[in-house]
Structure formats: C-alpha cells, structure tokens
Design an enzyme around this catalytic site. Structure first.
Site, short mmCIF file in Angstrom:
data_model
loop_
_atom_site.label_atom_id
_atom_site.label_comp_id
_atom_site.label_asym_id
_atom_site.label_seq_id
_atom_site.Cartn_x
_atom_site.Cartn_y
_atom_site.Cartn_z
N ARG A 1 41.40 93.41 19.94
CA ARG A 1 41.70 93.12 18.80
C ARG A 1 41.78 94.39 17.79
O ARG A 1 40.86 95.28 18.31
CB ARG A 1 40.49 92.53 18.00
N ARG B 1 41.54 86.59 29.45
CA ARG B 1 40.30 85.70 28.68
C ARG B 1 39.77 86.42 27.71
O ARG B 1 39.14 85.95 26.67
CB ARG B 1 39.27 85.27 29.66
N ARG C 1 25.07 91.74 34.38
CA ARG C 1 24.39 91.39 33.08
C ARG C 1 23.05 90.87 32.91
O ARG C 1 22.62 90.68 34.02
CB ARG C 1 25.33 90.49 32.42
N GLU D 1 21.96 89.05 36.45
CA GLU D 1 23.00 88.26 37.05
C GLU D 1 23.44 89.24 38.23
O GLU D 1 24.11 89.97 37.91
CB GLU D 1 23.67 87.63 36.13
N ARG E 1 33.37 82.84 44.43
CA ARG E 1 32.24 83.86 44.12
C ARG E 1 31.05 83.03 44.03
O ARG E 1 31.13 82.14 42.94
CB ARG E 1 32.60 84.74 42.95
N TYR F 1 39.05 77.62 36.96
CA TYR F 1 38.25 78.29 36.42
C TYR F 1 38.08 77.82 34.82
O TYR F 1 38.44 78.39 33.88
CB TYR F 1 38.73 79.72 36.46
N ASP G 1 36.20 76.50 31.30
CA ASP G 1 35.14 76.45 30.37
C ASP G 1 34.89 75.10 30.09
O ASP G 1 35.55 74.07 30.55
CB ASP G 1 35.57 77.21 28.89
#
Ligand code: FAD
Ligand code: UDP
Length: 366
Positions: free
Chosen positions: A175, A171, A279, A299, A248, A347, A349
């Site tokens: 770059r 995911r 995070r 989190e 999870r 999963y 988005d």
C-alpha cells in the site's frame, strides 16, 4: 436403521459449520475428532486467564458481508486489527508493506518517492513473475525482499524463494498509504468470548465423540449415519494410493512470563535467517488483556512427515497434480462429501472454509 443423518469427521470450522447447517435443516449429526478437543486449528487453551491460540495466531477477517453476518450470529467480535511488526536483526519495520515500511527502509515520505524507489529496485524484472522471488522484488523492490521476505519465507517453507509459487506472497497487501492493517478485508476481529465458544455455538445440538479416529474403524463408524462428511487429509482417506501430498508443519513453544507486557504487539515476525523461529505471538494483545502475567508462543517452521500435524498444503504444481488424482477419486465416492483445508488441499483462511462449508451444505441439503 441409521442413528444419524450425518457422520462428520473433524470438529474444525468446516465440520462445525456443516453441522450447524444440517441441524437447521432438521438433520441429526455425530461429529468425530481424533484430537482430544473441539475446534480443529482454531482451538484455544486457557493459561494465566489468557486465551492461548494453541495452533498459531488466528485473526478472523473477511470481505464478504454474508460471511461476516453469518459468524456474528454465533459470536461477537472485537475491534482487533492485525498490525504485526517485523524485526530484522533488531531493526523494526511495520507490516504489511506500506508507507511506514518504505519510510523506515529508505526515509522516503511521499508515495511518489516510494514508487520511484521500488521502480528503480525492480530493475530488469518485467512481465509475469515466475516465482516468489520475482514476484516480491517486482512488488516491493530488492531491499525489502532481502530484509523482510527472503529469509522469513525460506525459513517458513524450507525451500528457496525461486522454487516457490508467486501466489504465496500475493496474500500480503502492498500500500502507498500509512496504514499498518495486515489485511485488506472489510471486516476483522477476534471473537470476544474466544474461538471455543464460537465452535460450541455452531455444534450445539450435535453429538461429539473426541479421541476417535474415523480411519481406524471406517466401516463400523460409517454404519452409524446415512452420509459421511470427511474433513481430514484426502490422501490419507485413500491410503496414500498415489503417494503422500506435501505439507509444511510447525512447532510451537509456549511460555508464561511473569510480566505484564512482553513485546507490545500481538505478532512480531523475525525476518532474519539466524533466528530459528518465524514469529512470537503475545496472546493477550488479541483481546487487549490486562492480566498481570503474559503468555507468548514462539512459532518454528518444521518439515512435515507422517505423524506430525499437516498445517500448510504445499500447492506447487507437483502436489496440485497429485491432489487432482485424489479429487477424481473423491468425486466417485457416492456417500462421502469432502471439505475443508485438508480434504480440499487448499491454503484456506477461516472465512473461506466457512464459505466452502456453507456452499457444500446448501448443495447437499436444499
Ligand atoms: P481443521 O481445523 O484442521 O479441522 C480438521 C479436523 O479434522 C481436525 O480437528 C482433525 O483432528 C480432524 N481429523 C482429521 N482426520 C481425522 C480422522 N481420521 N478422524 C477424526 N478426525 C480427524 N485463518 C484465518 O482466517 N486467519 C488466521 O489468522 C489464520 N491463521 C492461521 C495460522 C496457522 C498457523 C494455520 C496453520 C492456519 C491459520 N489459518 C488462519 C487457517 C485456519 O486455521 C483454517 O482455515 C481452518 O482452521 C480450517 O478448518 P478445517 O475445519 O478445514 O480444518
Ligand atoms: N512473508 C514474508 N515476511 C513477513 C511475513 C510474510 O516474507 O514478514 C511472506 C511469507 O512468504 C509468507 C507469506 O508472506 O508465507 C504469507 O504471509 P502470511 O502472514 O499471510 O502467512 P501465514 O499467516 O499464513 O503464515
């Protein structure tokens, strides 16, 4: 006589988009949710005049011009670009893995130098990666794997990177440019008036019953409509006949602070093993807020067990095989359509959930 055309179980994005499409075809909908609010996991609460993402940071991004155009009919989006910062024991690195990260890690300056470094660190790993560890090392080398990926991932998923599928990490972009945009998608932003307003615009015209668990009275409630759209957990719908699917879970700790700016970025990832949370989200930065106070959320990953929110499906081979058994049962249900991240065990988005709702609605309604 049925009162509604559709009984939609779940007022998350899938249910809301399906309801919109059904209404545009002249159909009537009753939407149920067992929670006390609309929006499913995109729901936000207002604290200190700040929109707080109750179920974790939600950034809308898509590569599909059709989906972008569709959501823009229901909300305006700002120019937010997710550029999280990774904090490894006080050392800061830009994410996703890009020339800034490579420079911070190794002092390299050109893409050629970065590629050579990664090539050297990839070592013996060649061929198709068999797990997340191999995938990560072959993409970004061992140093980045050890500082930015291994411990974060093992905290998040509660298992070794050697036991996790490679696709989880695919995911993330890698770059060889100085570009900290976390997503490769063409379009990105946060709804200017918040996710709640987006959901309200989708469902405007439908009846909504909150605090109503469909499975607690499925016979009685099903009588209200011609057809049912189910967006809850598929294994629960079938009373866990073949066993429970694994998920999870997460735990969120939210705090208002008497300062204007806590961490200077919307998302900071803590990638070491010892920090118990993965995070910290500082919500105001999603919409460039200037309020005198700030609200942050830590989190924490958590093991899922019945009764806890199922956040992430664990799409390993064992669970996929179990899901396939449930999907076969679902295909035989004459009057019920299954969709969304819990019913499809994906999963997903937000843009993918919307795409799924639009395509299932089209098949159903055209
Ligand atoms: P949900 O939002 O889960 O909605 C399902 C609804 O069904 C829930 O409200 C539930 O209460 C209800 N329900 C279940 N069972 C019953 C029942 N028996 N009776 C009545 N109601 C029931 N996506 C992005 O694009 N960008 C992001 O940045 C992003 N960040 C995320 C961060 C986190 C922490 C998580 C967990 C997800 C993130 N996502 C993100 C994914 C996004 O949340 C989902 O794609 C989307 O919300 C799924 O919508 P849904 O309608 O399928 O499911
Ligand atoms: N990941 C990581 N380090 C990071 C961020 C992500 O190792 O700092 C890995 C981790 O395995 C995670 C995956 O990349 O599960 C996907 O990250 P993403 O941010 O897309 O996860 P989500 O937002 O869905 O939790």
């Amino acid at each position: 006589m049925k009162q509604y055309d559709y009984l939609i179980v779940g007022c998350g994005l899938f249910g809301a988009v399906f309801a919109r499409q059904a209404m545009e075809h002249g159909k009537s909908c009753l939407i149920l949710d067992k929670r006390g609010h609309r929006g499913g996991n995109v729901f936000c609460e207002n604290r200190e005049n700040i929109d707080v993402h109750t179920y974790g940071a939600h950034i809308f991004h898509t590569s599909s011009p059709q989906i972008w155009e569709y959501v823009n009919r229901f909300a305006s989006f700002n120019r937010f670009t997710n550029s999280p910062v990774a904090n490894y024991k006080g050392e800061l690195y830009n994410l996703p893995f890009n020339m800034n990260t490579f420079h911070q890690m190794w002092g390299v300056v050109t893409p050629q130098e970065a590629q050579a470094k990664i090539e050297e660190q990839r070592g013996q790993i060649t061929g198709k990666p068999r797990n997340l560890e191999e995938q990560a090392i072959s993409l970004v080398g061992r140093d980045i794997y050890e500082k930015l990926i291994r411990d974060y991932t093992e905290k998040q998923w509660g298992r070794s990177c050697r036991e996790l599928p490679a696709f989880i990490i695919q995911r993330l972009p890698v770059r060889y440019t100085y570009d900290n945009n976390y997503f490769n998608d063409l379009f990105q932003g946060i709804p200017v008036n918040g996710y709640n307003a987006l959901i309200d615009n989708f469902i405007d015209g439908s009846e909504v019953w909150l605090n109503t668990d469909y499975l607690a009275d499925r016979e009685g409630l099903s009588k209200l409509a011609r057809r049912v759209v189910f967006t809850g957990p598929i294994d629960k719908y079938f009373d866990y006949r073949f066993g429970a699917l694994s998920y999870r879970s997460l735990r969120f700790e939210t705090e208002a602070l008497d300062m204007e700016n806590y961490q200077g970025v919307a998302v900071m990832n803590f990638t070491d093993r010892d920090t118990p949370y993965t995070r910290i989200i500082e919500h105001k930065h999603f919409v460039f807020g200037k309020q005198p106070k700030t609200v942050i959320t830590r989190e924490y990953p958590a093991e899922w067990e019945p009764g806890k929110e199922p956040y992430y499906p664990v799409n390993d081979e064992k669970n996929q095989a179990l899901y396939a058994q449930y999907a076969a049962l679902a295909a035989m249900e004459q009057n019920v359509l299954f969709g969304g991240r819990l019913a499809e065990y994906k999963y997903y988005d937000m843009d993918k959930v919307i795409a799924s709702a639009l395509s299932k609605a089209q098949k159903e309604l055209d």
